[in-house]
Design an enzyme around this catalytic site. Structure first.
Site, PDB file in Angstrom:
ATOM      1  N   ALA A 125       0.893  -1.152   0.061  1.00  0.00           N
ATOM      2  CA  ALA A 125       0.123   0.018  -0.059  1.00  0.00           C
ATOM      3  C   ALA A 125       0.742   1.229  -0.027  1.00  0.00           C
ATOM      4  O   ALA A 125       2.069   1.091   0.271  1.00  0.00           O
ATOM      5  CB  ALA A 125      -0.980   0.030   1.060  1.00  0.00           C
ATOM      6  N   GLY A 139       0.278  -5.198   0.494  1.00  0.00           N
ATOM      7  CA  GLY A 139      -0.659  -5.319  -0.440  1.00  0.00           C
ATOM      8  C   GLY A 139      -0.269  -6.023  -1.769  1.00  0.00           C
ATOM      9  O   GLY A 139      -1.274  -6.379  -2.666  1.00  0.00           O
ATOM     10  N   GLU A 176      -0.696  -9.503  -0.964  1.00  0.00           N
ATOM     11  CA  GLU A 176      -2.039  -9.739  -1.076  1.00  0.00           C
ATOM     12  C   GLU A 176      -2.622  -9.806  -2.364  1.00  0.00           C
ATOM     13  O   GLU A 176      -3.589 -10.649  -2.858  1.00  0.00           O
ATOM     14  CB  GLU A 176      -2.881  -8.896  -0.259  1.00  0.00           C
ATOM     15  CG  GLU A 176      -2.414  -9.078   1.251  1.00  0.00           C
ATOM     16  CD  GLU A 176      -2.932  -7.852   2.191  1.00  0.00           C
ATOM     17  OE1 GLU A 176      -3.915  -8.103   2.938  1.00  0.00           O
ATOM     18  OE2 GLU A 176      -2.765  -6.878   1.969  1.00  0.00           O
ATOM     19  N   GLU A 214       2.771  -5.630   7.653  1.00  0.00           N
ATOM     20  CA  GLU A 214       1.950  -4.390   8.325  1.00  0.00           C
ATOM     21  C   GLU A 214       2.102  -4.154   9.919  1.00  0.00           C
ATOM     22  O   GLU A 214       1.696  -3.095  10.258  1.00  0.00           O
ATOM     23  CB  GLU A 214       0.624  -4.678   7.773  1.00  0.00           C
ATOM     24  CG  GLU A 214      -0.067  -4.523   6.308  1.00  0.00           C
ATOM     25  CD  GLU A 214       0.237  -5.776   5.714  1.00  0.00           C
ATOM     26  OE1 GLU A 214      -0.080  -6.241   4.603  1.00  0.00           O
ATOM     27  OE2 GLU A 214       0.836  -6.725   6.224  1.00  0.00           O
TER      28      GLU A 214
END
Length: 258
Positions: free
Chosen positions: A65, A109, A112, A132
């Site tokens: 992210a 991310g 993911e 994270e």
């Protein structure tokens, strides 16, 4: 629509999407995520496209992210906007296979995103991680769920609680990726795989994807029934007739998605 954060092209019925924010290590800001889902949606609706591929550069798939974009947000803005839900729901609705070609870093991310794809092919320099916890949060795009399903509770728990990274060889042993290839051959291998999928009967391909995805969300008996009903349904397709007739006649089938 002109894309600013991704590069797109179609090669032999394969829709290729390359993440293209090199100065930000392909960080998944809101604009990139929106463009990615737009491109995937277009390919999914395009009868000329049979399979899709998402990749980055040879050095980074995606570092995760965009923290500079998220840093100023709070619970109210994230919860009221249901952050990441739009992308998650849209990705899960895709009916055609999506392959992640991962080289370099796939963190947060980025990891993911790779796991949201149906197949992950990793370059030998690929590194996966869910770091994270190190910035005071946790995965929010499926990391705790998909990584656990892929590699098991213990390894997933360790990675999420410590931010430990998993290199390509371990990822293959753990079942996170389908296979590992030399970084210089990654795209050749992935495009060959995508091309093989693109040659298969489209209705059967979609049915296989639905059945395997259902396996993660249902009991064995329910999954077996779902598989059997899809198997039965494919006997109503012209591609079933063509495939079996071609097999008997010892010729190559010509599938038309009917």
């Amino acid at each position: 629509m002109a894309f600013e954060n991704i590069l797109v092209e179609v090669q032999d019925h394969v829709g290729l999407i390359r993440l293209d924010r090199p100065k930000k290590l392909n960080a998944l800001n809101e604009s990139l995520r929106s463009e990615l889902m737009t491109a995937l949606g277009r390919y999914d609706a395009d009868d000329n496209v049979k399979c899709m591929v998402i990749t980055g550069s040879e050095k980074v798939f995606s570092a995760g992210a965009d923290i500079s974009e998220m840093e100023g947000r709070n619970f109210v803005s994230m919860f009221s906007g249901d952050g990441f839900a739009t992308e998650s729901h849209a990705f899960m609705a895709l009916r055609k296979p999506v392959i992640a070609a991962v080289a370099g870093a796939a963190f947060g991310g980025g990891c993911e995103l790779a796991m949201m794809c149906d197949i992950i092919i990793a370059a030998d320099n690929a590194v996966f991680g869910q770091p994270e916890i190190n910035i005071g949060v946790m995965a929010g795009l499926g990391g705790t769920q998909r990584l656990t399903r892929a590699v098991g509770k213990s390894k997933s728990m360790e990675m999420h609680l410590t931010g430990r990274r998993m290199e390509a060889a371990e990822a293959e042993r753990a079942g996170l990726v389908s296979r590992v290839v030399p970084v210089g051959k990654l795209m050749d291998e992935v495009m060959e795989l995508a091309g093989q999928i693109a040659e298969q009967p489209p209705l059967a391909v979609m049915a296989v994807k639905e059945a395997i995805n259902r396996a993660e969300e249902s009991s064995l008996s329910e999954g077996l029934l779902f598989e059997r009903r899809l198997f039965h349904a494919l006997f109503a397709t012209a591609d079933k007739d063509e495939g079996m007739q071609a097999f008997v006649a010892k010729r190559s089938p010509k599938f038309r998605g009917r």
